[in-house]
Motif scaffolding. Structure first.
Motif, PDB file in Angstrom:
ATOM      1  N   PHE A 174     -15.723   9.538 -10.696  1.00  0.00           N
ATOM      2  CA  PHE A 174     -16.341  10.571  -9.862  1.00  0.00           C
ATOM      3  C   PHE A 174     -16.163  10.244  -8.387  1.00  0.00           C
ATOM      4  N   GLY A 175     -16.330   8.972  -8.041  1.00  0.00           N
ATOM      5  CA  GLY A 175     -16.100   8.505  -6.676  1.00  0.00           C
ATOM      6  C   GLY A 175     -17.159   8.953  -5.698  1.00  0.00           C
ATOM      7  N   GLY A 176     -16.866   8.764  -4.453  1.00  0.00           N
ATOM      8  CA  GLY A 176     -17.818   9.103  -3.404  1.00  0.00           C
ATOM      9  C   GLY A 176     -19.030   8.200  -3.458  1.00  0.00           C
ATOM     10  N   ASP A 177     -19.940   8.410  -2.528  1.00  0.00           N
ATOM     11  CA  ASP A 177     -21.146   7.590  -2.471  1.00  0.00           C
ATOM     12  C   ASP A 177     -21.977   7.716  -3.738  1.00  0.00           C
ATOM     13  N   GLU A 178     -22.112   8.935  -4.254  1.00  0.00           N
ATOM     14  CA  GLU A 178     -22.938   9.157  -5.449  1.00  0.00           C
ATOM     15  C   GLU A 178     -22.337   8.464  -6.675  1.00  0.00           C
ATOM     16  N   GLY A 179     -21.053   8.651  -6.885  1.00  0.00           N
ATOM     17  CA  GLY A 179     -20.393   8.024  -8.026  1.00  0.00           C
ATOM     18  C   GLY A 179     -20.438   6.515  -7.952  1.00  0.00           C
ATOM     19  N   HIS A 180     -20.188   5.982  -6.762  1.00  0.00           N
ATOM     20  CA  HIS A 180     -20.224   4.530  -6.608  1.00  0.00           C
ATOM     21  C   HIS A 180     -21.631   3.986  -6.808  1.00  0.00           C
ATOM     22  N   ALA A 181     -22.640   4.736  -6.390  1.00  0.00           N
ATOM     23  CA  ALA A 181     -24.018   4.298  -6.620  1.00  0.00           C
ATOM     24  C   ALA A 181     -24.311   4.216  -8.122  1.00  0.00           C
ATOM     25  N   ILE A 182     -23.835   5.184  -8.879  1.00  0.00           N
ATOM     26  CA  ILE A 182     -24.021   5.163 -10.334  1.00  0.00           C
ATOM     27  C   ILE A 182     -23.293   3.968 -10.937  1.00  0.00           C
ATOM     28  N   ALA A 183     -22.059   3.733 -10.509  1.00  0.00           N
ATOM     29  CA  ALA A 183     -21.280   2.611 -11.022  1.00  0.00           C
ATOM     30  C   ALA A 183     -21.953   1.280 -10.695  1.00  0.00           C
ATOM     31  N   LEU A 184     -22.474   1.153  -9.477  1.00  0.00           N
ATOM     32  CA  LEU A 184     -23.148  -0.088  -9.087  1.00  0.00           C
ATOM     33  C   LEU A 184     -24.446  -0.290  -9.868  1.00  0.00           C
ATOM     34  N   PHE A 185     -25.176   0.788 -10.101  1.00  0.00           N
ATOM     35  CA  PHE A 185     -26.396   0.675 -10.902  1.00  0.00           C
ATOM     36  C   PHE A 185     -26.065   0.234 -12.322  1.00  0.00           C
ATOM     37  N   ALA A 186     -25.034   0.834 -12.920  1.00  0.00           N
ATOM     38  CA  ALA A 186     -24.622   0.434 -14.272  1.00  0.00           C
ATOM     39  C   ALA A 186     -24.207  -1.036 -14.282  1.00  0.00           C
ATOM     40  N   ALA A 187     -23.470  -1.464 -13.257  1.00  0.00           N
ATOM     41  CA  ALA A 187     -23.046  -2.864 -13.172  1.00  0.00           C
ATOM     42  C   ALA A 187     -24.257  -3.794 -13.047  1.00  0.00           C
ATOM     43  N   ALA A 188     -25.244  -3.397 -12.278  1.00  0.00           N
ATOM     44  CA  ALA A 188     -26.452  -4.221 -12.142  1.00  0.00           C
ATOM     45  C   ALA A 188     -27.183  -4.331 -13.474  1.00  0.00           C
ATOM     46  N   CYS A 189     -27.231  -3.249 -14.226  1.00  0.00           N
ATOM     47  CA  CYS A 189     -27.861  -3.288 -15.553  1.00  0.00           C
ATOM     48  C   CYS A 189     -27.089  -4.210 -16.489  1.00  0.00           C
ATOM     49  N   MET A 190     -25.768  -4.136 -16.451  1.00  0.00           N
ATOM     50  CA  MET A 190     -24.931  -5.015 -17.282  1.00  0.00           C
ATOM     51  C   MET A 190     -25.178  -6.479 -16.920  1.00  0.00           C
ATOM     52  N   ALA A 191     -25.209  -6.764 -15.630  1.00  0.00           N
ATOM     53  CA  ALA A 191     -25.444  -8.133 -15.171  1.00  0.00           C
ATOM     54  C   ALA A 191     -26.814  -8.626 -15.623  1.00  0.00           C
ATOM     55  N   GLY A 192     -27.821  -7.794 -15.469  1.00  0.00           N
ATOM     56  CA  GLY A 192     -29.168  -8.172 -15.894  1.00  0.00           C
ATOM     57  C   GLY A 192     -29.237  -8.429 -17.387  1.00  0.00           C
ATOM     58  N   ALA A 193     -28.593  -7.596 -18.168  1.00  0.00           N
ATOM     59  CA  ALA A 193     -28.606  -7.790 -19.622  1.00  0.00           C
ATOM     60  C   ALA A 193     -27.912  -9.095 -20.001  1.00  0.00           C
ATOM     61  N   GLY A 194     -26.836  -9.435 -19.315  1.00  0.00           N
ATOM     62  CA  GLY A 194     -26.168 -10.699 -19.590  1.00  0.00           C
ATOM     63  C   GLY A 194     -27.043 -11.898 -19.250  1.00  0.00           C
ATOM     64  N   LEU A 195     -27.795 -11.796 -18.169  1.00  0.00           N
ATOM     65  CA  LEU A 195     -28.711 -12.882 -17.805  1.00  0.00           C
ATOM     66  C   LEU A 195     -29.840 -13.020 -18.817  1.00  0.00           C
ATOM     67  N   VAL A 196     -30.324 -11.893 -19.313  1.00  0.00           N
ATOM     68  CA  VAL A 196     -31.354 -11.944 -20.356  1.00  0.00           C
ATOM     69  C   VAL A 196     -30.789 -12.575 -21.629  1.00  0.00           C
ATOM     70  N   LEU A 197     -29.549 -12.265 -21.954  1.00  0.00           N
ATOM     71  CA  LEU A 197     -28.930 -12.825 -23.157  1.00  0.00           C
ATOM     72  C   LEU A 197     -28.858 -14.339 -23.082  1.00  0.00           C
ATOM     73  N   ILE A 198     -28.380 -14.887 -21.980  1.00  0.00           N
ATOM     74  CA  ILE A 198     -28.291 -16.345 -21.866  1.00  0.00           C
ATOM     75  C   ILE A 198     -29.673 -16.986 -21.815  1.00  0.00           C
ATOM     76  N   ALA A 199     -30.631 -16.316 -21.211  1.00  0.00           N
ATOM     77  CA  ALA A 199     -31.993 -16.863 -21.149  1.00  0.00           C
ATOM     78  C   ALA A 199     -32.654 -16.872 -22.525  1.00  0.00           C
ATOM     79  N   SER A 200     -32.274 -15.932 -23.371  1.00  0.00           N
ATOM     80  CA  SER A 200     -32.915 -15.834 -24.685  1.00  0.00           C
ATOM     81  C   SER A 200     -32.274 -16.725 -25.735  1.00  0.00           C
ATOM     82  N   ASP A 201     -30.988 -17.053 -25.583  1.00  0.00           N
ATOM     83  CA  ASP A 201     -30.307 -17.863 -26.601  1.00  0.00           C
ATOM     84  C   ASP A 201     -29.089 -18.534 -25.970  1.00  0.00           C
TER      85      ASP A 201
END
Length: 122
Positions: free
Chosen positions: A71-98
């Motif tokens: 999609f691009g633009g500021d809006e699209g990049h904001a969505i992509a960055l939010f999704a990336a932050a969620c992915m990163a957070g989930a990975g950190l939770v995974l290592i913390a849990s096991d």
């Protein structure tokens, strides 16, 4: 967002598409469920509904990251960055849990973390 950051976020999206396939489409295969530290077919049947649902979480994150980049633009990049932050957070939770899931957590969280850092500094 710079091109290098976009590449890492796209890699994270593609990785999450692959995990969707493993969790939601291929989970009944012993070679698949054993990747998730599930030893028996009986145990795999018990957690299969969870895995199916979790796979769709990964699909939606992938669609957010990849769709935002497309999609691009500021809006699209904001969505992509939010999704990336969620992915990163989930990975950190995974290592913390096991700790046995360190490799999987690194694969899950590494590219989006790199993408987020590159998006912030370049």
């Amino acid at each position: 967002m710079n091109t290098i950051a976009q590449i890492f976020i796209a890699l994270a999206g593609v990785f999450h598409l692959a995990v969707f396939a493993l969790e939601s489409l291929l989970f009944k295969k012993p070679s698949t469920y054993k990747r998730f530290l599930i030893r028996t077919e009986a145990d795999a049947e018990i957690v299969r509904p969870w895995a199916f649902n979790q796979g769709f979480y990964n699909l939606f994150l992938a669609l957010g990251a990849l769709g935002g980049l497309i999609f691009g633009g500021d809006e699209g990049h904001a969505i992509a960055l939010f999704a990336a932050a969620c992915m990163a957070g989930a990975g950190l939770v995974l290592i913390a849990s096991d700790r046995r899931m360190a490799r999987s957590a690194a694969l899950q969280a590494g590219p989006p973390i790199i993408g987020l850092i590159l998006a912030a500094v370049l």
